[in-house]
Design a protein around this motif. Structure first.
Motif, PDB file in Angstrom:
ATOM      1  N   ALA A   1     -13.151   5.703   0.071  1.00 53.83           N
ATOM      2  CA  ALA A   1     -12.128   5.980   1.089  1.00 53.83           C
ATOM      3  C   ALA A   1     -10.734   5.934   0.471  1.00 53.83           C
ATOM      4  O   ALA A   1      -9.886   6.802   0.745  1.00 53.83           O
ATOM      5  N   LEU A   2     -10.506   4.948  -0.382  1.00 56.04           N
ATOM      6  CA  LEU A   2      -9.204   4.826  -1.051  1.00 56.04           C
ATOM      7  C   LEU A   2      -8.943   5.986  -2.008  1.00 56.04           C
ATOM      8  O   LEU A   2      -7.791   6.323  -2.281  1.00 56.04           O
ATOM      9  N   ALA A   3     -10.006   6.605  -2.495  1.00 56.00           N
ATOM     10  CA  ALA A   3      -9.855   7.737  -3.414  1.00 56.00           C
ATOM     11  C   ALA A   3      -9.493   9.031  -2.693  1.00 56.00           C
ATOM     12  O   ALA A   3      -9.143  10.020  -3.339  1.00 56.00           O
ATOM     13  N   ALA A   4      -9.550   9.019  -1.363  1.00 55.43           N
ATOM     14  CA  ALA A   4      -9.314  10.265  -0.611  1.00 55.43           C
ATOM     15  C   ALA A   4      -8.673   9.955   0.735  1.00 55.43           C
ATOM     16  O   ALA A   4      -9.316  10.053   1.780  1.00 55.43           O
ATOM     17  N   HIS A   5      -7.410   9.525   0.699  1.00 57.61           N
ATOM     18  CA  HIS A   5      -6.738   9.259   1.969  1.00 57.61           C
ATOM     19  C   HIS A   5      -5.258   9.604   1.845  1.00 57.61           C
ATOM     20  O   HIS A   5      -4.686   9.603   0.749  1.00 57.61           O
ATOM     21  N   ASP A   6      -4.646   9.906   2.974  1.00 52.29           N
ATOM     22  CA  ASP A   6      -3.211  10.179   2.998  1.00 52.29           C
ATOM     23  C   ASP A   6      -2.660   9.940   4.401  1.00 52.29           C
ATOM     24  O   ASP A   6      -2.809  10.780   5.289  1.00 52.29           O
ATOM     25  N   TYR A   7      -2.064   8.787   4.584  1.00 58.30           N
ATOM     26  CA  TYR A   7      -1.324   8.518   5.814  1.00 58.30           C
ATOM     27  C   TYR A   7       0.174   8.512   5.550  1.00 58.30           C
ATOM     28  O   TYR A   7       0.969   8.446   6.488  1.00 58.30           O
ATOM     29  N   ALA A   8       0.557   8.619   4.283  1.00 60.04           N
ATOM     30  CA  ALA A   8       1.981   8.621   3.932  1.00 60.04           C
ATOM     31  C   ALA A   8       2.686   9.891   4.410  1.00 60.04           C
ATOM     32  O   ALA A   8       3.846   9.841   4.831  1.00 60.04           O
ATOM     33  N   SER A   9       1.994  11.025   4.351  1.00 62.68           N
ATOM     34  CA  SER A   9       2.637  12.309   4.669  1.00 62.68           C
ATOM     35  C   SER A   9       3.159  12.369   6.098  1.00 62.68           C
ATOM     36  O   SER A   9       4.156  13.028   6.378  1.00 62.68           O
ATOM     37  N   ALA A  10       2.488  11.664   7.003  1.00 63.18           N
ATOM     38  CA  ALA A  10       2.871  11.721   8.417  1.00 63.18           C
ATOM     39  C   ALA A  10       3.659  10.492   8.859  1.00 63.18           C
ATOM     40  O   ALA A  10       3.822  10.257  10.054  1.00 63.18           O
ATOM     41  N   VAL A  11       4.176   9.717   7.902  1.00 61.33           N
ATOM     42  CA  VAL A  11       4.827   8.449   8.259  1.00 61.33           C
ATOM     43  C   VAL A  11       5.994   8.656   9.221  1.00 61.33           C
ATOM     44  O   VAL A  11       6.251   7.822  10.100  1.00 61.33           O
ATOM     45  N   ALA A  12       6.701   9.774   9.098  1.00 64.16           N
ATOM     46  CA  ALA A  12       7.880  10.010   9.948  1.00 64.16           C
ATOM     47  C   ALA A  12       7.515  10.202  11.418  1.00 64.16           C
ATOM     48  O   ALA A  12       8.394  10.158  12.285  1.00 64.16           O
ATOM     49  N   THR A  13       6.227  10.396  11.717  1.00 65.27           N
ATOM     50  CA  THR A  13       5.802  10.590  13.106  1.00 65.27           C
ATOM     51  C   THR A  13       5.569   9.270  13.841  1.00 65.27           C
ATOM     52  O   THR A  13       5.371   9.273  15.061  1.00 65.27           O
ATOM     53  N   VAL A  14       5.582   8.164  13.111  1.00 67.71           N
ATOM     54  CA  VAL A  14       5.262   6.863  13.728  1.00 67.71           C
ATOM     55  C   VAL A  14       6.358   6.454  14.708  1.00 67.71           C
ATOM     56  O   VAL A  14       7.545   6.495  14.384  1.00 67.71           O
TER      57      VAL A  14
ATOM     58  N   SER B   1       0.835  -1.202   0.000  1.00 66.83           N
ATOM     59  CA  SER B   1       0.000   0.000   0.000  1.00 66.83           C
ATOM     60  C   SER B   1       0.865   1.245   0.000  1.00 66.83           C
ATOM     61  O   SER B   1       1.731   1.397   0.869  1.00 66.83           O
ATOM     62  N   PRO B   2       0.633   2.184  -0.933  1.00 63.46           N
ATOM     63  CA  PRO B   2       1.333   3.465  -0.881  1.00 63.46           C
ATOM     64  C   PRO B   2       0.804   4.356   0.243  1.00 63.46           C
ATOM     65  O   PRO B   2       1.409   5.364   0.579  1.00 63.46           O
ATOM     66  N   CYS B   3      -0.343   3.980   0.808  1.00 64.01           N
ATOM     67  CA  CYS B   3      -0.940   4.680   1.960  1.00 64.01           C
ATOM     68  C   CYS B   3      -1.370   6.107   1.648  1.00 64.01           C
ATOM     69  O   CYS B   3      -1.541   6.922   2.560  1.00 64.01           O
ATOM     70  N   GLN B   4      -1.559   6.418   0.380  1.00 64.25           N
ATOM     71  CA  GLN B   4      -2.146   7.710   0.014  1.00 64.25           C
ATOM     72  C   GLN B   4      -2.708   7.635  -1.403  1.00 64.25           C
ATOM     73  O   GLN B   4      -2.235   6.860  -2.238  1.00 64.25           O
ATOM     74  N   SER B   5      -3.711   8.433  -1.646  1.00 60.36           N
ATOM     75  CA  SER B   5      -4.268   8.535  -2.990  1.00 60.36           C
ATOM     76  C   SER B   5      -3.553   9.648  -3.757  1.00 60.36           C
ATOM     77  O   SER B   5      -2.900  10.509  -3.166  1.00 60.36           O
ATOM     78  N   THR B   6      -3.643   9.585  -5.058  1.00 62.53           N
ATOM     79  CA  THR B   6      -3.116  10.627  -5.941  1.00 62.53           C
ATOM     80  C   THR B   6      -4.268  11.070  -6.845  1.00 62.53           C
ATOM     81  O   THR B   6      -5.292  10.375  -6.930  1.00 62.53           O
ATOM     82  N   PRO B   7      -4.141  12.201  -7.532  1.00 62.42           N
ATOM     83  CA  PRO B   7      -5.211  12.581  -8.465  1.00 62.42           C
ATOM     84  C   PRO B   7      -5.515  11.474  -9.480  1.00 62.42           C
ATOM     85  O   PRO B   7      -6.686  11.227  -9.791  1.00 62.42           O
ATOM     86  N   GLN B   8      -4.469  10.796  -9.944  1.00 59.91           N
ATOM     87  CA  GLN B   8      -4.685   9.713 -10.925  1.00 59.91           C
ATOM     88  C   GLN B   8      -5.415   8.530 -10.286  1.00 59.91           C
ATOM     89  O   GLN B   8      -6.378   8.001 -10.852  1.00 59.91           O
ATOM     90  N   SER B   9      -4.966   8.121  -9.097  1.00 58.19           N
ATOM     91  CA  SER B   9      -5.619   6.964  -8.477  1.00 58.19           C
ATOM     92  C   SER B   9      -7.050   7.299  -8.062  1.00 58.19           C
ATOM     93  O   SER B   9      -7.946   6.451  -8.158  1.00 58.19           O
ATOM     94  N   SER B  10      -7.283   8.531  -7.644  1.00 54.61           N
ATOM     95  CA  SER B  10      -8.647   8.939  -7.277  1.00 54.61           C
ATOM     96  C   SER B  10      -9.593   8.823  -8.463  1.00 54.61           C
ATOM     97  O   SER B  10     -10.723   8.334  -8.333  1.00 54.61           O
TER      98      SER B  10
END
Length: 260
Positions: free
Chosen positions: A188-201, A119-128
């Motif tokens: 949900a998959l068309a509008a998600h982003d958990y990748a941006s905050a990955v460094a906080t884990v 999982s890339p853990c985020q959507s993009t305009p193309q994937s959406s």
């Protein structure tokens, strides 16, 4: 087994001895707890294995409408609460992988480790846009119309050509997915982003992907952004890597958790 959590009835299965560490598995879109059969069988001795059907899938309720990804996180957390699970290892693949990373970011105290697969853990305009197109197909033609294209996306051409038994199992899971559930989770998959905050884990993380999955490249980037994370690429595997390479997938989990 079923229980109420976050306003819906969630279907789940538990294998393994009481008192063992909890290992939770979260399914991909258009599958069910059956996708984890081999992992549950292999890991049910050292772990208390919990599998559950995400909202709209398998035996879990499938309300109409578009789902927010945070709702899927709340479903998982609600299930853990309902079963009095204070801390667990949590593994998810594709849709379940983003669920896993989102949980690690929002509720780090509840997880001993996180395993994010394919999982890339985020959507993009193309994937959406692609998700919206698939939603339209499901609305107009039902799940059968999505079977062949999904199999072609999920598995390498050489695997599809050989047509091993697990492909028929996956086809059956796609066909059995409620249209409401597919539409809700695809939204949900068309509008998600958990990748941006990955460094906080803060908890221990394993990123695992099939070598021939389109998610492999973005998952390498996720791994690079999180110091201390581990990365495993399964040779020859496609998107549903745990079914393509079950023994290697399970070994990677064992090794990761054993390493601490």
């Amino acid at each position: 087994m079923k229980t109420k959590a976050n306003g819906i009835t969630i279907n789940y299965q538990i294998d393994g001895p009481e008192g063992a560490p909890w290992m939770v598995f979260s399914n991909s879109l258009a599958t069910s707890i059956a996708m984890w059969d081999e992992q549950a069988a292999a890991l049910k001795d050292p772990f208390r294995v919990l599998r559950y059907d995400q909202r709209g899938h398998g035996g879990t309720d499938a309300p109409a409408g578009r789902y927010a990804y945070d709702t899927l996180l709340d479903d998982a957390l609600g299930l853990l609460d309902a079963l009095s699970i204070k801390k667990a290892h949590f593994a998810g693949l594709s849709m379940g992988g983003a669920t896993a990373l989102g949980l690690a970011e929002r509720h780090p105290d509840r997880f001993a480790s996180i395993i994010v697969c394919d999982s890339p853990c985020q959507s993009t305009p193309q994937s959406s846009q692609q998700w919206e197109e698939r939603i339209a197909v499901a609305q107009k033609q039902g799940m059968e119309a999505l079977v062949d294209s999904t199999i072609a996306r999920w598995f390498p051409p050489e695997t599809v050509a050989k047509n091993p038994p697990h492909l028929d199992k996956v086809r059956a899971m796609i066909r059995a997915t409620p249209v409401n559930g597919f539409i809700g989770c695809a939204a949900a998959l068309a509008a998600h982003d958990y990748a941006s905050a990955v460094a906080t884990v803060k908890c221990s993380v394993l990123f695992m992907t099939g070598e021939k999955d389109g998610a492999a490249a973005p998952m390498r980037k996720l791994n690079e952004k999180l110091p201390g994370a581990r990365f495993v690429e399964l040779a020859g595997a496609g998107h549903i890597s745990n079914m393509d390479r079950p023994a290697e997938f399970t070994k990677a989990i064992r090794d990761f958790i054993a390493a601490g």
